[in-house]
Design a protein around this motif. Sequence first.
Motif, PDB file in Angstrom:
ATOM      1  N   GLY A 206       0.894 -21.780 -42.355  1.00 34.65           N
ATOM      2  CA  GLY A 206       1.454 -20.719 -43.174  1.00 34.65           C
ATOM      3  C   GLY A 206       0.420 -19.693 -43.602  1.00 34.65           C
ATOM      4  O   GLY A 206       0.766 -18.618 -44.077  1.00 34.65           O
ATOM      5  N   TYR A 207      -0.846 -20.012 -43.418  1.00 38.40           N
ATOM      6  CA  TYR A 207      -1.935 -19.136 -43.849  1.00 38.40           C
ATOM      7  C   TYR A 207      -2.716 -18.560 -42.680  1.00 38.40           C
ATOM      8  O   TYR A 207      -3.165 -17.418 -42.733  1.00 38.40           O
ATOM      9  CB  TYR A 207      -2.884 -19.901 -44.790  1.00 38.40           C
ATOM     10  CG  TYR A 207      -2.185 -20.280 -46.064  1.00 38.40           C
ATOM     11  CD1 TYR A 207      -2.182 -19.421 -47.154  1.00 38.40           C
ATOM     12  CD2 TYR A 207      -1.471 -21.467 -46.166  1.00 38.40           C
ATOM     13  CE1 TYR A 207      -1.505 -19.740 -48.316  1.00 38.40           C
ATOM     14  CE2 TYR A 207      -0.791 -21.800 -47.317  1.00 38.40           C
ATOM     15  CZ  TYR A 207      -0.810 -20.927 -48.388  1.00 38.40           C
ATOM     16  OH  TYR A 207      -0.124 -21.243 -49.527  1.00 38.40           O
ATOM     17  N   ILE A 208      -2.899 -19.352 -41.648  1.00 42.05           N
ATOM     18  CA  ILE A 208      -3.661 -18.892 -40.482  1.00 42.05           C
ATOM     19  C   ILE A 208      -2.651 -18.436 -39.435  1.00 42.05           C
ATOM     20  O   ILE A 208      -2.050 -19.249 -38.740  1.00 42.05           O
ATOM     21  CB  ILE A 208      -4.583 -20.001 -39.951  1.00 42.05           C
ATOM     22  CG1 ILE A 208      -5.553 -20.430 -41.060  1.00 42.05           C
ATOM     23  CG2 ILE A 208      -5.339 -19.528 -38.712  1.00 42.05           C
ATOM     24  CD1 ILE A 208      -6.366 -21.654 -40.738  1.00 42.05           C
ATOM     25  N   VAL A 209      -2.449 -17.137 -39.377  1.00 46.04           N
ATOM     26  CA  VAL A 209      -1.464 -16.549 -38.477  1.00 46.04           C
ATOM     27  C   VAL A 209      -2.209 -15.757 -37.414  1.00 46.04           C
ATOM     28  O   VAL A 209      -2.932 -14.809 -37.724  1.00 46.04           O
ATOM     29  CB  VAL A 209      -0.478 -15.636 -39.246  1.00 46.04           C
ATOM     30  CG1 VAL A 209       0.519 -14.996 -38.306  1.00 46.04           C
ATOM     31  CG2 VAL A 209       0.217 -16.425 -40.339  1.00 46.04           C
ATOM     32  N   LEU A 210      -2.047 -16.164 -36.169  1.00 49.48           N
ATOM     33  CA  LEU A 210      -2.718 -15.505 -35.045  1.00 49.48           C
ATOM     34  C   LEU A 210      -1.636 -14.934 -34.134  1.00 49.48           C
ATOM     35  O   LEU A 210      -1.111 -15.627 -33.270  1.00 49.48           O
ATOM     36  CB  LEU A 210      -3.600 -16.506 -34.292  1.00 49.48           C
ATOM     37  CG  LEU A 210      -4.623 -17.262 -35.154  1.00 49.48           C
ATOM     38  CD1 LEU A 210      -5.340 -18.320 -34.339  1.00 49.48           C
ATOM     39  CD2 LEU A 210      -5.606 -16.301 -35.794  1.00 49.48           C
ATOM     40  N   ASP A 211      -1.305 -13.655 -34.331  1.00 51.62           N
ATOM     41  CA  ASP A 211      -0.263 -13.045 -33.509  1.00 51.62           C
ATOM     42  C   ASP A 211      -0.601 -11.641 -33.029  1.00 51.62           C
ATOM     43  O   ASP A 211       0.029 -11.125 -32.116  1.00 51.62           O
ATOM     44  CB  ASP A 211       1.082 -13.042 -34.245  1.00 51.62           C
ATOM     45  CG  ASP A 211       1.066 -12.271 -35.546  1.00 51.62           C
ATOM     46  OD1 ASP A 211       0.024 -11.692 -35.912  1.00 51.62           O
ATOM     47  OD2 ASP A 211       2.113 -12.247 -36.225  1.00 51.62           O
ATOM     48  N   ARG A 212      -1.621 -11.019 -33.611  1.00 48.95           N
ATOM     49  CA  ARG A 212      -1.903  -9.625 -33.249  1.00 48.95           C
ATOM     50  C   ARG A 212      -2.477  -9.479 -31.847  1.00 48.95           C
ATOM     51  O   ARG A 212      -2.400  -8.406 -31.255  1.00 48.95           O
ATOM     52  CB  ARG A 212      -2.818  -8.995 -34.289  1.00 48.95           C
ATOM     53  CG  ARG A 212      -2.119  -8.868 -35.635  1.00 48.95           C
ATOM     54  CD  ARG A 212      -2.976  -8.256 -36.676  1.00 48.95           C
ATOM     55  NE  ARG A 212      -4.005  -9.184 -37.094  1.00 48.95           N
ATOM     56  CZ  ARG A 212      -4.655  -9.122 -38.239  1.00 48.95           C
ATOM     57  NH1 ARG A 212      -4.395  -8.166 -39.089  1.00 48.95           N
ATOM     58  NH2 ARG A 212      -5.563 -10.005 -38.541  1.00 48.95           N
ATOM     59  N   GLN A 213      -3.028 -10.565 -31.294  1.00 48.57           N
ATOM     60  CA  GLN A 213      -3.585 -10.488 -29.946  1.00 48.57           C
ATOM     61  C   GLN A 213      -2.494 -10.276 -28.901  1.00 48.57           C
ATOM     62  O   GLN A 213      -2.789  -9.966 -27.750  1.00 48.57           O
ATOM     63  CB  GLN A 213      -4.428 -11.731 -29.616  1.00 48.57           C
ATOM     64  CG  GLN A 213      -3.635 -12.985 -29.358  1.00 48.57           C
ATOM     65  CD  GLN A 213      -3.247 -13.727 -30.628  1.00 48.57           C
ATOM     66  OE1 GLN A 213      -3.406 -13.233 -31.737  1.00 48.57           O
ATOM     67  NE2 GLN A 213      -2.732 -14.938 -30.471  1.00 48.57           N
ATOM     68  N   HIS A 214      -1.251 -10.386 -29.276  1.00 44.22           N
ATOM     69  CA  HIS A 214      -0.139 -10.171 -28.344  1.00 44.22           C
ATOM     70  C   HIS A 214       0.307  -8.707 -28.295  1.00 44.22           C
ATOM     71  O   HIS A 214       1.184  -8.361 -27.507  1.00 44.22           O
ATOM     72  CB  HIS A 214       1.050 -11.056 -28.714  1.00 44.22           C
ATOM     73  CG  HIS A 214       0.721 -12.513 -28.670  1.00 44.22           C
ATOM     74  ND1 HIS A 214       0.325 -13.157 -27.520  1.00 44.22           N
ATOM     75  CD2 HIS A 214       0.703 -13.448 -29.651  1.00 44.22           C
ATOM     76  CE1 HIS A 214       0.086 -14.426 -27.786  1.00 44.22           C
ATOM     77  NE2 HIS A 214       0.311 -14.632 -29.074  1.00 44.22           N
ATOM     78  N   LEU A 215      -0.290  -7.863 -29.122  1.00 39.89           N
ATOM     79  CA  LEU A 215       0.086  -6.448 -29.116  1.00 39.89           C
ATOM     80  C   LEU A 215      -0.437  -5.778 -27.839  1.00 39.89           C
ATOM     81  O   LEU A 215      -1.629  -5.828 -27.544  1.00 39.89           O
ATOM     82  CB  LEU A 215      -0.466  -5.737 -30.354  1.00 39.89           C
ATOM     83  CG  LEU A 215       0.178  -6.147 -31.673  1.00 39.89           C
ATOM     84  CD1 LEU A 215      -0.628  -5.664 -32.860  1.00 39.89           C
ATOM     85  CD2 LEU A 215       1.612  -5.639 -31.736  1.00 39.89           C
TER      86      LEU A 215
ATOM     87  N   SER B 167      -8.912  -5.984 -24.718  1.00 37.82           N
ATOM     88  CA  SER B 167      -9.431  -7.349 -24.898  1.00 37.82           C
ATOM     89  C   SER B 167     -10.379  -7.466 -26.080  1.00 37.82           C
ATOM     90  O   SER B 167     -10.339  -8.457 -26.816  1.00 37.82           O
ATOM     91  CB  SER B 167     -10.150  -7.811 -23.630  1.00 37.82           C
ATOM     92  OG  SER B 167      -9.246  -7.825 -22.563  1.00 37.82           O
ATOM     93  N   ILE B 168     -11.236  -6.489 -26.271  1.00 35.12           N
ATOM     94  CA  ILE B 168     -12.191  -6.532 -27.401  1.00 35.12           C
ATOM     95  C   ILE B 168     -11.427  -6.480 -28.724  1.00 35.12           C
ATOM     96  O   ILE B 168     -11.703  -7.247 -29.654  1.00 35.12           O
ATOM     97  CB  ILE B 168     -13.226  -5.396 -27.295  1.00 35.12           C
ATOM     98  CG1 ILE B 168     -14.107  -5.597 -26.063  1.00 35.12           C
ATOM     99  CG2 ILE B 168     -14.080  -5.325 -28.567  1.00 35.12           C
ATOM    100  CD1 ILE B 168     -15.022  -4.425 -25.754  1.00 35.12           C
ATOM    101  N   GLU B 169     -10.465  -5.579 -28.822  1.00 30.06           N
ATOM    102  CA  GLU B 169      -9.674  -5.463 -30.048  1.00 30.06           C
ATOM    103  C   GLU B 169      -8.883  -6.746 -30.305  1.00 30.06           C
ATOM    104  O   GLU B 169      -8.736  -7.163 -31.458  1.00 30.06           O
ATOM    105  CB  GLU B 169      -8.732  -4.265 -29.953  1.00 30.06           C
ATOM    106  CG  GLU B 169      -9.467  -2.932 -29.962  1.00 30.06           C
ATOM    107  CD  GLU B 169      -8.581  -1.764 -29.585  1.00 30.06           C
ATOM    108  OE1 GLU B 169      -8.679  -0.716 -30.262  1.00 30.06           O
ATOM    109  OE2 GLU B 169      -7.787  -1.888 -28.622  1.00 30.06           O
ATOM    110  N   LYS B 170      -8.386  -7.375 -29.244  1.00 26.43           N
ATOM    111  CA  LYS B 170      -7.636  -8.620 -29.411  1.00 26.43           C
ATOM    112  C   LYS B 170      -8.533  -9.731 -29.958  1.00 26.43           C
ATOM    113  O   LYS B 170      -8.128 -10.485 -30.844  1.00 26.43           O
ATOM    114  CB  LYS B 170      -7.001  -9.040 -28.085  1.00 26.43           C
ATOM    115  CG  LYS B 170      -5.836  -8.164 -27.697  1.00 26.43           C
ATOM    116  CD  LYS B 170      -5.223  -8.578 -26.380  1.00 26.43           C
ATOM    117  CE  LYS B 170      -4.071  -7.642 -26.042  1.00 26.43           C
ATOM    118  NZ  LYS B 170      -3.309  -8.082 -24.889  1.00 26.43           N
ATOM    119  N   VAL B 171      -9.766  -9.820 -29.453  1.00 22.82           N
ATOM    120  CA  VAL B 171     -10.716 -10.821 -29.966  1.00 22.82           C
ATOM    121  C   VAL B 171     -11.031 -10.523 -31.429  1.00 22.82           C
ATOM    122  O   VAL B 171     -11.076 -11.432 -32.262  1.00 22.82           O
ATOM    123  CB  VAL B 171     -11.991 -10.879 -29.101  1.00 22.82           C
ATOM    124  CG1 VAL B 171     -13.084 -11.690 -29.781  1.00 22.82           C
ATOM    125  CG2 VAL B 171     -11.668 -11.443 -27.724  1.00 22.82           C
TER     126      VAL B 171
END
Length: 198
Positions: free
Chosen positions: A108-117, A122-126
């Motif tokens: 509920g606190y560690i949300v990893l979803d922006r790398q799918h935009l 690739s650098i921005e996703k990392v």
Amino acid sequence: MPSHLDELLERAAALEREVEAELSHARKQWRYRIEAGKVRFERDVRAAHQRLKQSIPSYLRESSPLNMLMAPVIGSLIVPIGILDLWVTLYQRICFPIFGIAIVRRGGYIVLDRQHLAYLNSIEKVNCLYCGYANGVLAYVREIAGRTEQYWCPIRHAKNVRAPHAHYREFVDYGDAEGYHKRLPMLRAELKNDNPTK
């Protein structure tokens, strides 16, 4: 009779509900939905995002040399943040059941979803993965620390605290000895719930 503080807390809760409604409105505006935990953009929006992605050579040319020099320093924090994540997770898994405190759900606190935009390279996703993880861990740790403080010392400070955790507003006033002894069992009992801050 509700106190002025109770009224303020209710207004704060109403504002939180309003913020959630605005976030729901943003989902409609940017034309995405969440299905089975995954974000889905409409096809034409995803195609537009792909066209807006900046190439890595262009991204590097436009980056400040100081930003690139600082990247390893920023990245090095992943080690202590990862250790903190592991250590605090172990702490709550060992101690919270003993104290009768509900376990904080890390997801509920560690949300990893922006790398799918699709508009991020690739650098921005990392970068987004790193920031999502680091800030998520710190929010997760803050919740665990807040529950720990509510169990052991639910007393407000005499001095103002900038941006206190969500549990703090329920704490007993500084100097209220009778209130402390009266409310401590209730404040501890609230921690048995999965969402003690309501």
